[in-house]
Design a protein around this motif. Sequence first.
Motif, mmCIF file in Angstrom:
data_model
loop_
_atom_site.group_PDB
_atom_site.id
_atom_site.type_symbol
_atom_site.label_atom_id
_atom_site.label_comp_id
_atom_site.label_asym_id
_atom_site.label_seq_id
_atom_site.Cartn_x
_atom_site.Cartn_y
_atom_site.Cartn_z
ATOM 1 N N CYS A 39 4.008 14.367 -12.710
ATOM 2 C CA CYS A 39 5.592 15.430 -11.986
ATOM 3 C C CYS A 39 5.744 15.365 -10.679
ATOM 4 O O CYS A 39 6.581 14.919 -9.742
ATOM 5 N N VAL A 40 4.409 15.785 -9.823
ATOM 6 C CA VAL A 40 4.396 15.559 -7.967
ATOM 7 C C VAL A 40 5.224 14.541 -7.786
ATOM 8 O O VAL A 40 5.903 13.878 -7.040
ATOM 9 N N MET A 41 4.320 13.100 -8.316
ATOM 10 C CA MET A 41 4.722 12.114 -7.718
ATOM 11 C C MET A 41 6.435 11.436 -8.167
ATOM 12 O O MET A 41 6.914 10.886 -7.241
ATOM 13 N N ILE A 42 6.828 11.657 -9.247
ATOM 14 C CA ILE A 42 7.811 11.713 -10.130
ATOM 15 C C ILE A 42 8.789 12.259 -8.744
ATOM 16 O O ILE A 42 9.955 11.584 -8.280
ATOM 17 N N TRP A 43 8.872 13.275 -8.202
ATOM 18 C CA TRP A 43 9.408 13.894 -7.409
ATOM 19 C C TRP A 43 9.949 13.598 -6.223
ATOM 20 O O TRP A 43 10.717 13.365 -5.649
ATOM 21 N N ARG A 44 8.763 13.171 -5.399
ATOM 22 C CA ARG A 44 8.884 13.081 -4.365
ATOM 23 C C ARG A 44 9.364 11.177 -4.194
ATOM 24 O O ARG A 44 10.208 11.130 -2.921
ATOM 25 N N SER A 45 9.269 11.023 -5.497
ATOM 26 C CA SER A 45 10.093 9.121 -5.490
ATOM 27 C C SER A 45 11.053 9.507 -5.923
ATOM 28 O O SER A 45 11.780 8.117 -5.715
ATOM 29 N N ARG A 46 11.918 10.309 -6.276
ATOM 30 C CA ARG A 46 12.931 9.972 -6.906
ATOM 31 C C ARG A 46 14.302 9.531 -6.027
ATOM 32 O O ARG A 46 15.478 9.255 -6.087
ATOM 33 N N THR A 47 13.830 9.583 -5.135
ATOM 34 C CA THR A 47 14.966 9.090 -3.705
ATOM 35 C C THR A 47 15.189 7.674 -3.465
ATOM 36 O O THR A 47 16.216 6.841 -3.104
ATOM 37 N N LEU A 48 13.816 6.821 -4.262
ATOM 38 C CA LEU A 48 13.759 5.211 -4.212
ATOM 39 C C LEU A 48 15.108 4.911 -4.914
ATOM 40 O O LEU A 48 15.104 5.841 -6.698
ATOM 41 N N PRO A 49 15.119 3.218 -4.976
ATOM 42 C CA PRO A 49 16.227 2.942 -6.511
ATOM 43 C C PRO A 49 15.095 3.454 -7.497
ATOM 44 O O PRO A 49 13.271 2.460 -7.645
ATOM 45 N N LEU A 50 15.796 2.941 -8.740
ATOM 46 C CA LEU A 50 15.057 3.167 -9.759
ATOM 47 C C LEU A 50 13.855 2.027 -9.661
ATOM 48 O O LEU A 50 12.833 2.766 -10.892
ATOM 49 N N ALA A 51 14.147 1.018 -9.649
ATOM 50 C CA ALA A 51 12.594 -0.455 -10.253
ATOM 51 C C ALA A 51 11.756 -0.084 -8.976
ATOM 52 O O ALA A 51 10.595 -0.029 -9.464
ATOM 53 N N VAL A 52 11.880 0.343 -8.048
ATOM 54 C CA VAL A 52 10.772 0.785 -6.615
ATOM 55 C C VAL A 52 10.276 2.011 -7.176
ATOM 56 O O VAL A 52 8.984 1.964 -7.447
ATOM 57 N N TRP A 53 11.099 2.901 -7.275
ATOM 58 C CA TRP A 53 10.386 4.034 -8.563
ATOM 59 C C TRP A 53 9.609 4.583 -9.517
ATOM 60 O O TRP A 53 8.664 5.257 -10.200
ATOM 61 N N VAL A 54 9.941 3.506 -10.603
ATOM 62 C CA VAL A 54 9.455 3.385 -11.776
ATOM 63 C C VAL A 54 7.584 2.449 -11.535
ATOM 64 O O VAL A 54 6.623 2.949 -12.074
ATOM 65 N N LYS A 55 8.407 1.722 -10.191
ATOM 66 C CA LYS A 55 6.979 0.714 -10.434
ATOM 67 C C LYS A 55 5.947 1.579 -9.195
ATOM 68 O O LYS A 55 4.744 1.532 -9.428
ATOM 69 N N SER A 56 6.045 2.310 -8.515
ATOM 70 C CA SER A 56 5.473 2.517 -7.130
ATOM 71 C C SER A 56 4.628 4.111 -8.101
ATOM 72 O O SER A 56 3.073 4.643 -8.209
ATOM 73 N N VAL A 57 5.443 4.623 -9.808
ATOM 74 C CA VAL A 57 4.474 6.181 -10.009
ATOM 75 C C VAL A 57 3.309 4.906 -11.296
ATOM 76 O O VAL A 57 2.950 5.937 -11.142
ATOM 77 N N LEU A 58 3.821 4.217 -11.792
ATOM 78 C CA LEU A 58 3.138 3.474 -12.597
ATOM 79 C C LEU A 58 2.107 2.949 -12.200
ATOM 80 O O LEU A 58 0.707 3.307 -12.521
ATOM 81 N N THR A 59 2.374 2.205 -10.723
ATOM 82 C CA THR A 59 1.040 1.456 -10.071
ATOM 83 C C THR A 59 0.231 2.687 -9.616
ATOM 84 O O THR A 59 -1.084 2.614 -9.977
ATOM 85 N N THR A 60 0.220 3.706 -9.243
ATOM 86 C CA THR A 60 -0.129 4.521 -8.280
ATOM 87 C C THR A 60 -0.899 5.934 -9.674
ATOM 88 O O THR A 60 -1.803 6.008 -9.597
#
Length: 333
Positions: A39-60
Motif C-alpha cells: 500500500c505504501v509503494m502504491i501511495w508513493r508511486s501514485r503521481t507517476l503515469p499509470l503504466a510506469v506506476w503499475v510496472k514500478s510496483v509490480l517489479t519492486t
Amino acid sequence: GLLPSSLSKLEFWVGAWLFGALAFLNTWDFPIYFSLLLCVMIWRSRTLPLAVWVKSVLTTSLAFIVAAVLFYLPWYPSFSSQAGGILPHLTHPTRFLHFFIMFAVLFIPLSVWLIMRVMQGRRRLEGKWLFGISLGLPLALLILSWLFAAMIYLVGANVIGMGAILSNLGMDSLRDAARATITLRLTQSWTAIGLGVMIAAAVVLIRRVWKDSVDDTKPGPFVLMMIAIGALLILGPEFFYLKDQFGLRMNTIFKFYFAAWIFWGLAAAYVMDVIWSKRSAKMIPIQILTILPLLAGLIYPALSVWTKTNGLDPIHGRTLNGALHPAYATEAD
C-alpha cells in the motif's frame, strides 16, 4: 537500476532482510505486513503515469519477495506448514459484544477519528462510496464463502474435510448449514458491517487526497492504511479460515487478531494524540469517550496481579527461586 523501483536501495535490501525474517518466524506475518508495504509503494508511486506506476510496483514487489526468500533460503527446504488450505466459515459470526470487548480500547478512538475526518469537507458521491463498501464488502465475502462452500461440497466434501466440518457443527447437509447461516447472518452481522464501515471511511479519506499534492511525510494516509488492513484482518475470519490441526478458525483468529491489534494499536496511539491535542469545549465529551475504554482496560492488570498471586500471598510461600515452580506445578517432571 534497469527497472523502475518504488523503494530506494537501502529500503529494498533492509526491508527484504526484515520481511524475510517475518516469514521465518511466523509464515503468515509476511503477507500481512507486506500488504502494508505494498500500500505504501502504491501511495508513493501514485503521481507517476499509470503504466510506469503499475510496472514500478509490480517489479519492486516481485523482486522484494524473491530477495526476502533468498536471504533465508537454507530454511525453506525443511519448512513444513500445518496449514492445509482455506475453508469457508459458514456459521457462528463474531458477536459484536465479543468483538467490542476485544477491541474497544482501539475501536472507539479510531471510529471517532474516522467520523470526524469524514464529516470534515464532505464531498458529493462519498455517501454512495460509504454505503456501497460498508454493505457491499461483507456481502461480497459472504457470497464468495458460500460459492466456495458449494464448490467444495459438489467436488467432494472429503477432499478438504467439509463433511467433518458440517458434522462438528451438528448439521447433516449444506442445506441445514444454509438455514442456520441465513438466520445468524441476519441477526449477528453487526461486527462485519461495523468493520465494513471502517474500511469504507478509510477508502473515502484516502481517495480525497489521492490526487492532491499532499506532503508524503504527513502520517494521515499511513494511519488510514493501518486501520483498513487491521479491519480486513478481523473481517476475513468472519467468512474464511485456514485449515490446520485445530479444525476450526481458532488459530486463524489468533494470528489475524494479533496482527490487527498491532496495526490498530499504532494507529490508535496517533489518533488519541490528535483527539486530545484539540482544545475546545465541544471536544471534551469526545475525549472522555475515547479514554473510558482505556481506563476500563487498566482494571485487568491490577486485578489479575491480585488474583494470580493469591492476594500477594503465594500458596507455596515467597521465594526468588523460579526453579521451584515445576516441583508443585508439574511434579512428574
